[in-house]
Design an enzyme around this catalytic site. Structure first.
Site, PDB file in Angstrom:
ATOM      1  N   ARG A 126       0.865  -1.179   0.000  1.00  0.00           N
ATOM      2  CA  ARG A 126       0.000   0.000   0.000  1.00  0.00           C
ATOM      3  C   ARG A 126       0.903   1.231   0.000  1.00  0.00           C
ATOM      4  NH1 ARG A 126      -4.019   1.990   4.752  1.00  0.00           N
ATOM      5  NH2 ARG A 126      -4.814   3.789   3.631  1.00  0.00           N
ATOM      6  N   HIS A 152      -7.283   7.284   0.596  1.00  0.00           N
ATOM      7  CA  HIS A 152      -8.103   6.135   1.036  1.00  0.00           C
ATOM      8  C   HIS A 152      -8.718   5.403  -0.162  1.00  0.00           C
ATOM      9  CE1 HIS A 152      -8.637   8.376   5.100  1.00  0.00           C
ATOM     10  NE2 HIS A 152      -7.702   7.459   5.217  1.00  0.00           N
ATOM     11  N   ARG A 206      -5.167  15.172  12.777  1.00  0.00           N
ATOM     12  CA  ARG A 206      -5.138  16.179  11.699  1.00  0.00           C
ATOM     13  C   ARG A 206      -6.440  16.973  11.724  1.00  0.00           C
ATOM     14  NH1 ARG A 206      -4.188  11.868   7.119  1.00  0.00           N
ATOM     15  NH2 ARG A 206      -3.954  10.336   8.762  1.00  0.00           N
ATOM     16  N   GLU A 248      -8.572  -3.188   2.787  1.00  0.00           N
ATOM     17  CA  GLU A 248      -7.587  -2.634   1.855  1.00  0.00           C
ATOM     18  C   GLU A 248      -6.566  -3.701   1.441  1.00  0.00           C
ATOM     19  OE1 GLU A 248      -7.397   0.131   4.961  1.00  0.00           O
ATOM     20  OE2 GLU A 248      -7.371   1.862   3.638  1.00  0.00           O
TER      21      GLU A 248
END
Ligand code: ADP
Length: 398
Positions: free
Chosen positions: A93, A181, A241, A379
């Site tokens: 990834r 994402h 964040r 994922e």
């Protein structure tokens, strides 16, 4: 001999991996899935077999201090468990593929050079992702590695969704909205036809609510817009964040408060969002169980911002047919899902409280104009599919 494919998702303090096996011409099957968390502080290793049974769960010593030593540990563990395995390929990834990488790519030194140039755009993730590729290269120099990007699924957005409205010479140097994402959204898009067939071809907002959080506006399974933009800082409030802030605030940090670029980076990536508002934690579970007013405010802002972005993406899509929750908070917090759905009731979402408590997959009432869903993301499986597909191409060529 059976073939193996290894999938790696390397972060700053965690290394997640999956091992897939293929017996002769059969399909790839999950053999093991595991992770090392707390790299650099208090490393812990856990793994499950393909059926979800725990096969390892233990603290590691502090010599597991970075991605390289973590990967070395996992390599040794795999050798013990799958001794003599023929690793056909390793899929990774990679958070940022820029404008150029619109799909999974076999890694070459040229590709690595391009990807290193993107480090300033994703300093929290990209260096660790690339370090894992290098560490695998050292151990298995002849094994092909496949880079799967979090940005690729969003390529093809309309120009108005990609543009950052700054002068041309700045935009020409790669300043545009990329979105992230993407592997999670691509997986959800692939799951919709079987899990939620009535919305799969329609207008869907997918809310990936984890430590990093974003939303994707999808039409017929394709990304149309996303709340994350040039970097993974935009849009929703996240664990550490801030999501969208007035750019004038950033100017003020430099000009008014005299902070350095490094200090501003640390504030934006590590000290803001849920942690910044609450002063307590970046972990939603800790905030939900706290009675501190600042923890309440952090959750209120998280929900407020999510509802606001749903409204914005609904406008982009011209209305919505479905809302899907995924990732750590989206999959596990009935409370946050309930609050976001309540705040979005004006769109026609009627939540089914009981279905929400048991995680759906459908969490809206049958009569709800807009349906709501919980779909766990995967994922790693998406990366495995891409890696196997690219390796299949290699085999045909050989
Ligand atoms: P990432 O993969 O981006 O690190 P995850 O998708 O694992 O993040 O999500 C982590 C977030 O999910 C954390 O804020 C954590 O508190 C939250 N989370 C996990 N389980 C629950 C739960 N039961 N209730 C509320 N939040 C949860």
């Amino acid at each position: 001999m059976d073939d193996y494919a290894v999938i790696i998702n390397a972060g700053s303090s965690s290394l997640k991996f999956s091992v897939f096996r293929r017996h002769e011409a059969e399909a790839w099957r999950l053999e093991a899935r595991g992770q090392i968390e707390g790299i650099g502080t208090d490393p812990h290793f856990s793994a499950k077999d393909g059926g979800g049974q725990s096969i390892a769960n233990r603290q590691l010593d502090r010599s597991i201090k970075d991605g390289r030593t973590a990967l070395g540990f996992v390599a040794e563990w795999m050798r013990d468990r799958f001794g003599g395995a023929h690793v056909r390929g390793v899929g990774h990834r990679i958070v940022h593929g820029g404008a150029r990488y619109t799909g999974p790519t076999i890694v070459t030194p040229e590709v690595m050079k391009d990807l290193r140039e993107l480090i300033p755009l994703a300093p929290l993730h990209q260096p660790y992702n690339l370090a894992a590729i290098e560490a695998v290269w050292e151990r298995l120099p002849d094994v092909p590695q496949v880079a799967c990007f979090d940005t690729s699924f969003h390529r093809g957005h309309p120009a108005v969704a990609e543009i950052v409205p700054l002068p041309r010479d700045i935009r020409d140097r790669g300043v545009q909205r990329y979105g992230f994402h993407g592997l999670s959204y691509e997986y959800i898009a692939s799951a919709l036809p079987s899990v939620a067939p009535e919305i799969a071809g329609g207008r869907v907002i997918v809310a990936h609510l984890g430590s990093g959080a974003s939303m994707c506006a999808m039409k017929n399974g394709k990304s149309i817009d996303s709340t994350l933009g040039f970097t993974a800082l935009d849009g929703l409030c996240m664990g550490t964040r801030p999501g969208s802030v007035d750019p004038g605030v950033i100017l003020h940090l430099f000009q008014g408060m005299g902070l350095s670029a490094k200090e501003v980076e640390t504030i934006l990536y590590k000290k803001s969002g849920l942690l910044g508002i609450s002063g307590i934690s970046n972990d939603m579970r800790a905030l939900i169980s706290s009675s501190e007013p600042a923890a309440r405010l952090a959750i209120d802002y998280f929900v407020y911002r999510a509802a606001k972005e749903i409204g914005a993406l609904a406008a982009v899509l011209g209305g919505i047919d479905g809302l899907v929750f995924t990732a750590g908070i989206g999959e596990n917090s009935a409370e946050i899902r309930k609050r976001i759905c309540q705040a979005s009731a004006w769109l026609g979402i009627e939540m089914d409280a009981e279905a929400n408590e048991r995680k759906g997959p459908r969490i809206s009432r049958k009569a709800s104009k807009v349906s709501a869903w919980v779909i766990p993301t995967n994922e790693e499986l998406m990366i495995a599919r891409h890696t196997a597909a690219l390796l299949g191409l290699i085999e045909q060529r050989v």
